[in-house]
Design a protein around this motif. Structure first.
Motif, PDB file in Angstrom:
ATOM      1  N   ILE A 117       0.858  -1.191   0.000  1.00  0.00           N
ATOM      2  CA  ILE A 117       0.000   0.000   0.000  1.00  0.00           C
ATOM      3  C   ILE A 117       0.894   1.241   0.000  1.00  0.00           C
ATOM      4  N   GLY A 118       0.309   2.391  -0.196  1.00  0.00           N
ATOM      5  CA  GLY A 118       1.053   3.643  -0.158  1.00  0.00           C
ATOM      6  C   GLY A 118       1.454   4.145  -1.528  1.00  0.00           C
ATOM      7  N   GLU A 119       2.237   5.217  -1.523  1.00  0.00           N
ATOM      8  CA  GLU A 119       2.664   5.870  -2.756  1.00  0.00           C
ATOM      9  C   GLU A 119       3.698   5.023  -3.486  1.00  0.00           C
ATOM     10  N   LYS A 120       3.555   4.928  -4.805  1.00  0.00           N
ATOM     11  CA  LYS A 120       4.505   4.183  -5.625  1.00  0.00           C
ATOM     12  C   LYS A 120       5.656   5.099  -6.024  1.00  0.00           C
ATOM     13  N   VAL A 121       6.893   4.641  -5.767  1.00  0.00           N
ATOM     14  CA  VAL A 121       8.062   5.492  -6.008  1.00  0.00           C
ATOM     15  C   VAL A 121       9.123   4.719  -6.776  1.00  0.00           C
ATOM     16  N   ASP A 122      10.024   5.487  -7.386  1.00  0.00           N
ATOM     17  CA  ASP A 122      11.216   4.917  -8.038  1.00  0.00           C
ATOM     18  C   ASP A 122      12.146   4.406  -6.927  1.00  0.00           C
ATOM     19  N   SER A 123      12.412   3.107  -6.911  1.00  0.00           N
ATOM     20  CA  SER A 123      13.166   2.498  -5.812  1.00  0.00           C
ATOM     21  C   SER A 123      14.570   3.073  -5.689  1.00  0.00           C
ATOM     22  N   ILE A 124      15.277   3.236  -6.809  1.00  0.00           N
ATOM     23  CA  ILE A 124      16.660   3.709  -6.752  1.00  0.00           C
ATOM     24  C   ILE A 124      16.729   5.128  -6.211  1.00  0.00           C
ATOM     25  N   GLU A 125      15.877   6.008  -6.719  1.00  0.00           N
ATOM     26  CA  GLU A 125      15.867   7.387  -6.225  1.00  0.00           C
ATOM     27  C   GLU A 125      15.445   7.444  -4.756  1.00  0.00           C
ATOM     28  N   PHE A 126      14.444   6.646  -4.403  1.00  0.00           N
ATOM     29  CA  PHE A 126      13.945   6.632  -3.023  1.00  0.00           C
ATOM     30  C   PHE A 126      15.044   6.182  -2.053  1.00  0.00           C
ATOM     31  N   TYR A 127      15.761   5.127  -2.415  1.00  0.00           N
ATOM     32  CA  TYR A 127      16.807   4.618  -1.520  1.00  0.00           C
ATOM     33  C   TYR A 127      17.978   5.592  -1.430  1.00  0.00           C
ATOM     34  N   ASN A 128      18.311   6.248  -2.554  1.00  0.00           N
ATOM     35  CA  ASN A 128      19.386   7.251  -2.517  1.00  0.00           C
ATOM     36  C   ASN A 128      19.023   8.414  -1.597  1.00  0.00           C
ATOM     37  N   ASP A 129      17.792   8.861  -1.680  1.00  0.00           N
ATOM     38  CA  ASP A 129      17.341   9.954  -0.818  1.00  0.00           C
ATOM     39  C   ASP A 129      17.369   9.532   0.654  1.00  0.00           C
ATOM     40  N   LYS A 130      16.923   8.316   0.917  1.00  0.00           N
ATOM     41  CA  LYS A 130      16.917   7.810   2.286  1.00  0.00           C
ATOM     42  C   LYS A 130      18.337   7.705   2.844  1.00  0.00           C
TER      43      LYS A 130
END
Length: 723
Positions: free
Chosen positions: A276-289
């Motif tokens: 559930i939740g917002e669908k995001v680009d995994s690579i960009e999301f992990y880099n930001d995190k």
């Protein structure tokens, strides 16, 4: 259990072992399985198989294991592993030399005595073939019992000889390891606990530096204050988790690009379990995190080092002689301040336990002892029940609807052969992690010490619950009515219960060494798990390496399980000498097979330079005394008048243990200065020594040196010693 059931159990276990051994030979020849069968060699940069995979034959591993030296074991798996093989060799030697006398002497003595039939049998009147070879067949008086008296002394004398020899040898192994010219960080540090509150206007670092530089002005190097790392470690683990996820996402994207140049980047939903939740680009999301967590980690590192200092520290010296001397000295007139011990390896430190106070550790220790006692006491109830319930006759009584099934000869034979032993082994598998958790809850500072403590708890548990619980449980269950009518008969019933369970333990030992060691060698379960993970779960090299990581020998459970077998065989060695060959097979096959595993499979998770030996020795002495008391009790049941002749044996064992402990034990508590005074092959780089103790959560992100100034002292002396 009748004789056909026993032979079925034995033959089936042997056939399973042979099948598993040939399966190991076939599987280990396949290069795709090298990570499962040769991980220790791979991690050391060695060829998995000398001469190539196809040169292997079913017995090649035996030849290689048998021809390997103690030095080979130490080089591949460390001193602790070599000490484990000293234990196996000691137990093997005791049973071989005991059997040389007991088998040719006691078996004919028992077989040719016709005084008693179907009384005091080793198997409750159903296993007459072995009853004829046991002490239960010998009359309650007469010269024949003297043979068993002499045999009891012989086993004790053989045990004294091998235990003394082993203690001396392990002390030499430890000395040789500690005098090694290699630089080892733990030999230059001590762990200081129970540091008093600081004076006003003085920091914790300044307090520690001034204290030790005044006592050791020439040898003191610097100190590292222990901090509360719970929060920073949580952030660090979260950061490492996102780095692994990023690496995995990039690997998936690279793989998809190879097959489809227009492939989209991997994506996921940020809500619960990614569904559930917002669908995001995994690579960009992990880099930001990762960027976010790095900033958060650096801020928490500064806060931890400045405001979360504890009342313990690691203190470093520029020579290992000074460190060894400091670890043994009394530094304050009151014992609950400035307590010191030699530092364990950096990888062994249990950081959350280092700051626990002197009296808190004592209270925790006694609370844990009470919990362990209650665990042992309450576990004996279900184990005794399992022992009683899983005998076929009792099972039919409790569950009458099984009677038609049990009447089938094949099913009856298989159930009698395996049911009680398998039920007990599965039940015992639930306990070790709980005991390790309790040991760490005592406030123990190192993984090796916690493992030794858990091993000791597990040993006493197995002896009290398995050996004594199984022995008494089945007897009380079947004799309850007679005890109810005549309560005074309970002592005779309990005294006679030991020889009546011989066949159960014969089968238990056979199952452990044939099936247990067969599974150990073939590594079927790790092989299946590895290939399933590699095919369906692993996307990166790091994940694949993690999937085949072999772990260590598992001393916390391996030692107690071996000691249980030693206890069983030793206590039955005179009463039913036919069990001795089973003990020889268990420890002989274990010595050979586990040697192969130590050389090729298991990787030690710590090195304590043989510090576990005094704990092993104490349990072996306890087993020896239990054997001697058992023989005293059984001779008492036989009402043999010269029984008091055995009274000196437990006393001699206690004196022997006292002498050994006084002569050898202190060296296992503290390193001898004579040993550590040997020269090193190079002058140690103290900055490398010191930095090896910084926990990963504080060294991650490569923070500047000034960030550590509140917890890590500046160098007091530029020079370093070579000893």
């Amino acid at each position: 259990m009748d004789f056909p059931s026993f032979l079925t159990s034995l033959a089936t276990s042997f056939i399973l072992f042979v099948i598993l051994m040939f399966l190991f030979t076939w599987l280990s020849r396949k290069s795709g399985n090298a990570e499962v069968y040769y991980p220790n060699r791979i991690l050391k940069g060695m060829n998995p198989v000398e001469g190539g995979y196809m040169t292997r034959n079913p017995f090649a591993w035996m030849r290689e294991a048998f021809s390997s030296s103690e030095t080979d074991i130490i080089n591949m798996s460390g001193v602790d592993t070599a000490v484990y093989f000293v234990f196996l060799a000691t137990a093997l030697g005791i049973f071989v030399f005991s059997g040389i006398v007991l088998l040719p002497v006691l078996l004919p003595v028992a077989a040719t005595d016709h005084t008693i039939r179907a009384v005091n049998t080793t198997s409750k009147g159903t296993f007459n073939e072995l009853d004829n070879l046991s002490m239960g067949q010998v009359g309650n008086s007469g010269a024949r019992l003297w043979a068993f008296i002499v045999a009891t002394y012989w086993v004790s004398i053989v045990s004294y000889f091998f235990l003394w020899r082993a203690y001396k040898h392990v002390a030499e192994l430890r000395a040789k390891a500690l005098m090694s010219p290699e630089v080892r960080a733990d030999q230059f540090a001590i762990l200081v606990r129970d540091i008093p509150s600081v004076s006003e206007g003085q920091s914790k670092k300044e307090q520690i530096d001034s204290y030790f530089s005044a006592i050791y002005p020439e040898a003191f190097y610097r100190s590292m204050v222990v901090t509360d790392n719970k929060k920073v470690n949580k952030i660090y683990e979260e950061l490492e988790g996102y780095k692994k996820k990023l690496e995995r996402a990039e690997a998936i994207y690279a793989e998809s690009k190879n097959t489809n140049p227009d492939a989209l980047k991997p994506s996921h939903k940020t809500g619960f379990l990614g569904i559930i939740g917002e669908k995001v680009d995994s690579i960009e999301f992990y880099n930001d995190k990762i960027k976010e967590l790095i900033e958060k980690l650096e801020a928490e590192q500064k806060l931890t080092l400045k405001e979360k200092q504890q009342s313990s520290a690691l203190v470093f010296f520029n020579s290992r002689v000074a460190a060894a001397s400091a670890s043994q000295n009394l530094h304050a007139p009151i014992v609950d301040t400035w307590t010191v011990m030699d530092a364990p390896e950096p990888r062994q430190l249990i950081w959350t336990n280092l700051s626990k106070k002197f009296y808190e550790r004592i209270i925790r220790q006694y609370v844990v002892y009470v919990v362990v006692f209650l665990t042992i006491f309450f576990y004996i109830i279900p184990i005794g029940f399992i022992s009683a319930l899983t005998t076929l006759d009792n099972l039919v009584k409790m569950l009458p609807f099984l009677k038609p099934v049990v009447k089938l000869q094949v099913i009856k034979t298989v159930l009698e052969a395996y049911l009680p032993q398998l039920a007990l082994i599965i039940f015992l598998a639930l306990l070790p992690k709980f005991l390790l958790f309790l040991s760490k809850a005592e406030g123990i500072p190192s993984e090796s010490h916690a493992t030794r403590a858990a091993s000791g708890k597990y040993f006493y548990f197995t002896v009290l619950n398995v050996f004594i619980g199984v022995t008494l449980g089945g007897t009380l269950f079947t004799s309850f009515k007679s005890i109810e009518h005549d309560p005074n008969s309970i002592f005779d019933v309990l005294a006679k219960s030991l020889p009546q369970n011989a066949t159960f333990f014969l089968t238990f030992v056979a199952l452990k060494f044939f099936v247990g060691y067969g599974l150990e060698l073939s590594r079927i379960v790790p092989l299946i798990i590895f290939h399933l993970k590699k095919k369906y779960l692993c996307k990166t090299e790091a994940e694949i390496k993690e999937a085949w990581a072999p772990g260590d020998l598992g001393y916390a459970t391996r030692f107690p399980n071996d000691m249980l077998i030693m206890t069983i065989v030793l206590c039955y060695s005179v009463i039913a000498p036919i069990i001795i060959p089973f003990g020889v097979a268990y420890f002989g096959l274990g010595w050979l097979l586990l040697r192969n595993q130590a050389l090729k499979v298991y990787v030690p998770s710590f090195e304590s330079y043989g510090r576990m030996w005094p704990h092993i020795y104490t349990r072996m002495i306890a087993t020896l005394i239990l054997y001697q008391v058992t023989m005293l009790g059984y001779f008492g049941v036989k009402k043999f008048k010269p029984t008091p002749v055995l009274f000196p044996l437990p006393i001699i064992s206690l004196i022997f243990a006292f002498i050994c402990q006084k002569k050898f034990r202190q060296f296992f508590i503290s390193p001898a200065l004579e040993v550590v005074s040997h020269e090193l092959k190079e002058v140690p780089n103290m900055e490398i020594v010191y930095s090896s103790f910084i926990p990963p959560c504080l060294s991650a992100g490569k923070p500047d040196e000034h960030q550590f100034e509140d917890a890590l002292s500046h160098v007091s002396k530029p020079g370093s010693s070579s000893v």
